[in-house]
Structures are given as structure tokens and as C-alpha cells.
Scaffold this active site. Structure first.
Site, PDB file in Angstrom:
ATOM      1  N   TYR A   1      51.856 -44.889  10.572  1.00  0.00           N
ATOM      2  CA  TYR A   1      51.573 -43.640  10.219  1.00  0.00           C
ATOM      3  C   TYR A   1      53.054 -42.926   9.447  1.00  0.00           C
ATOM      4  CZ  TYR A   1      46.809 -42.878  13.025  1.00  0.00           C
ATOM      5  OH  TYR A   1      45.544 -43.690  12.976  1.00  0.00           O
TER       6      TYR A   1
ATOM      7  N   GLU B   1      46.951 -67.856  35.132  1.00  0.00           N
ATOM      8  CA  GLU B   1      46.371 -66.976  33.645  1.00  0.00           C
ATOM      9  C   GLU B   1      45.318 -65.536  33.867  1.00  0.00           C
ATOM     10  OE1 GLU B   1      42.129 -68.023  31.118  1.00  0.00           O
ATOM     11  OE2 GLU B   1      43.521 -69.284  32.635  1.00  0.00           O
TER      12      GLU B   1
ATOM     13  N   ASP C   1      43.060 -71.851  33.785  1.00  0.00           N
ATOM     14  CA  ASP C   1      41.387 -71.756  34.012  1.00  0.00           C
ATOM     15  C   ASP C   1      40.882 -73.424  33.537  1.00  0.00           C
ATOM     16  OD1 ASP C   1      40.533 -70.133  35.693  1.00  0.00           O
ATOM     17  OD2 ASP C   1      39.396 -69.459  34.174  1.00  0.00           O
TER      18      ASP C   1
END
Length: 366
Positions: A111, A201, A253
Site C-alpha cells: 500500500y 506439528e 504426523d
């Protein structure tokens, strides 16, 4: 990181060294352009290529690096004038941030650029120019004062650090621990009384470990990755590994996506090959759920989806997974056709993962 920062002959703080190095790099870029103009030459900037053909896995360093290909952006090329102008504006903006010890999000910079007269069409375009500046100067966007929108991960354990003018102990910062700042390179480590780092995780596993006092039982820092680790998180892990000499274990995982999250921390990513020297922790070890764990612990599982199978086959060809350990576990997961989450150990009770699984894994690995 440059040898200049690593050597630190004057005993300056980590923050002071990074600021000085980055400011000099930015200043040098501007001086180079001015000198070419004074010599009546057409100004140009040498920009290393970030194309896939110039991204190489370095066997010695154990992470992805950029090759030696590069291009030049020149004011003598009409097609490159705008891009070069944008780089100069971004560099000047960052020089002001560094000098004043300010930061701006990459969204804010987008911006702010509206007032430059050479605005970007999209934020993606301004992000790419910021990355070009990173690779050209050999520094990071965080050192340039440009911050991502997302927060870093959480850390819990007996580590005292100085963040700005405040001293914080990550064991006394509440149950959610200390939130890793995007400006982690401006943080100094004051005292550390742990033997290792265990990064997990999910924040669910992070909070389970805090509740079961795993930080005390394993004398460890617990890091909650919040999924794919943010750059600040990866930088924090690398710093505690190198500066505090703490071994790092990553528990994810048992699926190809968990494997990848861990491997990005260990060996870096191809996309960030230009800053992997600041982000990758090659000595970190995977302590997550494997196909062998699924079998040995008789864990609850889900069937592999087609996309999981495709991803596992891709990983098998990736140089980061060429070790016997990874090749064996990938083949075994494809054979059983199953995947499992960290939370699946709850089958044996909420405390099982801390009481049994982690101790057995650590004993086997250490």
C-alpha cells in the site's frame, strides 16, 4: 549469513550485527548505481536467477542452494526499467526501515508503494520484488524490515531471551509459551537450561506436552510449529541448534505432508534456496510418526488417498529423502496404504504419547 556476522570481532549483539550488515548492503547497492551514473554508464543490477534450473541440492550443506546463474536488470532495456525502478524504491524503503529500526508488513509495503508513482499491480508482484532484493543482497526480508502477516510458533521451556527491552523466560510466559517474533534475529538468548528441542506439528500436541510437563521430564524446549513452520520458526530452530548447541527433534504426523513439514525444517525448501543458509537445520532429526510406528504401536489409521500416494512417490525421488531411513519408511507406508496422526496415540490414553512413545523414541535416537 555472512562470515562478517559469524566472526563478530567487536563483540556486538546479534541484532547490531544483522542491522549493520543489512544497512551496508542496501547502502552499497545505491552507491553502485550512483557510481555507474557518474561514469556515464547505464546503471544495472546483477540479480541471481531463482528459476528451477538454478536451484541445486548441495550434498555437503544438505539443503537447497542457488546455482551461479544470474541476470542483469538494466535501465538500458525498456522492458526492465519499471522492474529496476521498483527494486530501487523497495531498497530505499527498506533502508529507511533498517536505519530507524522499524518494520512493515509486506502488505503495508504494497500500500505504501501506491505513493511511489511506479505502483505494483498486485501484492504478489511486490512480494516478488522483495524476494529479488533478498537474493540480490544476500540477506533476508526480515533483516530488511519486511514482516509476514502470520505469527510465528510457540515455545515453552527454560529459555530466557531479550526481546527489545524486555527479558522473557519461555517457561513463565503462560501456558501458551513465548510466541516467536518475526524479528527473531533481533532477539538475544540470555540463558538456557535445557538439553534439547522437540518441535511438534500441531498446537494440540504442544498443549498436551505442556500439560504433561514434558518440558521438565525431558528437559526440553517444546516448539509448536502450527503446521508448516513459518520462516521465523525455522530461523529460531536453527539459531538454538547452532548458538546453544541443542539437538533438535521434529515430531510430525505420519503422512507425506508431515514428512515434508519436517524436511523443510531440516533441509530447506527449493523456493527459499536463496535463504536456506539462514533457515535450514541439517542436523535436526525426524522423530515423528513413521510407517513402522503405525505397525509397531498398532495405531488408528486412515487409508492413503490417491494424492497421498502420488506425494509419497514424489518424495521418494527427492534428494532430501535419499537416506535408507526415508526410503524404507516411504516404501513401507505405500505398502500398508495407511497414515496416522500424532494424536492417534490417544488410543492408549492421553498421557501415553509423553509417558511411553517419546521416551522410547528418544532412547532409540540418542
Amino acid at each position: 549469513m555472512s562470515d562478517e556476522i559469524k566472526q563478530n570481532p567487536e563483540g556486538k549483539s546479534h541484532k547490531e550485527l544483522r542491522k549493520e550488515y543489512t544497512f551496508n548492503k542496501l547502502k552499497g547497492l545505491g552507491q553502485e548505481i550512483i557510481e555507474e551514473i557518474e561514469k556515464q554508464k547505464v546503471p544495472s543490477i546483477k540479480v541471481p536467477s531463482r528459476g528451477t534450473s538454478n536451484i541445486v541440492y548441495d550434498e555437503a550443506k544438505r539443503y537447497y542452494v542457488l546455482g551461479d546463474r544470474y541476470g542483469r536488470r538494466s535501465l538500458g532495456n525498456v522492458k526492465q526499467i519499471k522492474k529496476l525502478g521498483q527494486m530501487v524504491y523497495v531498497a530505499n524503503f527498506c533502508k529507511d526501515l533498517v536505519q530507524r529500526e522499524k518494520t512493515a508488513t509486506i502488505r503495508e509495503m504494497y500500500y505504501v508503494s501506491e505513493g511511489w508513482g511506479i505502483s505494483f499491480k498486485t501484492q504478489q508482484e511486490s512480494n516478488i520484488v522483495g524476494e529479488d532484493l533478498e537474493v540480490t543482497l544476500g540477506t533476508t526480508r526480515e533483516d530488511l524490515g519486511l514482516m509476514p502477516e502470520e505469527d510465528g510458533a510457540s515455545v515453552y521451556g527454560d529459555l530466557t531471551l531479550k526481546d527489545g527491552d524486555v527479558e522473557i523466560n519461555a517457561l513463565k510466559a503462560g501456558k501458551s509459551g513465548y510466541t516467536i517474533s518475526p524479528t527473531i534475529d533481533q532477539v538475544d538468548f540470555l540463558d538456557c537450561n535445557v538439553d534439547r528441542v522437540i518441535a511438534v506439528e500441531t498446537m494440540g500436541m504442544f498443549h498436551r506436552m505442556v500439560q504433561e510437563k514434558a518440558y521438565d521430564r525431558f528437559n526440553t524446549l517444546i516448539v509448536g510449529l502450527k503446521g508448516q513452520a513459518a520462516r521465523a520458526t525455522r530461523r529460531f530452530i536453527k539459531r538454538v541448534n547452532e548458538e546453544l548447541h541443542l539437538p533438535v527433534y521434529i515430531c510430525n504426523d505420519g503422512d507425506p505432508w508431515g514428512f515434508h513439514i519436517a524436511q523443510v525444517i531440516i533441509s530447506g525448501s527449493a523456493k527459499l534456496a536463496h535463504v536456506n543458509h539462514d533457515l535450514a537445520t541439517p542436523d535436526a532429526k525426524f522423530m515423528g510418526v513413521t510407517a513402522s510406528d503405525i505397525i509397531n504401536y498398532d495405531l488408528p489409521t486412515d487409508n492413503l488417498k490417491d494424492v497421498d500416494v502420488m506425494r509419497l512417490k514424489e518424495l521418494a525421488k527427492d534428494p532430501r529423502y535419499k537416506s535408507d531411513f526415508w526410503q524404507t519408511e516411504i516404501k513401507k507406508m505405500l505398502k500398508i496404504g495407511k497414515k496416522a496422526e500424532q494424536q492417534s496415540f490417544s488410543k492408549y490414553g492421553l498421557e501415553y504419547v509423553v509417558d511411553t512413545y517419546f521416551p522410547e523414541k528418544l532412547e532409540a535416537m540418542e
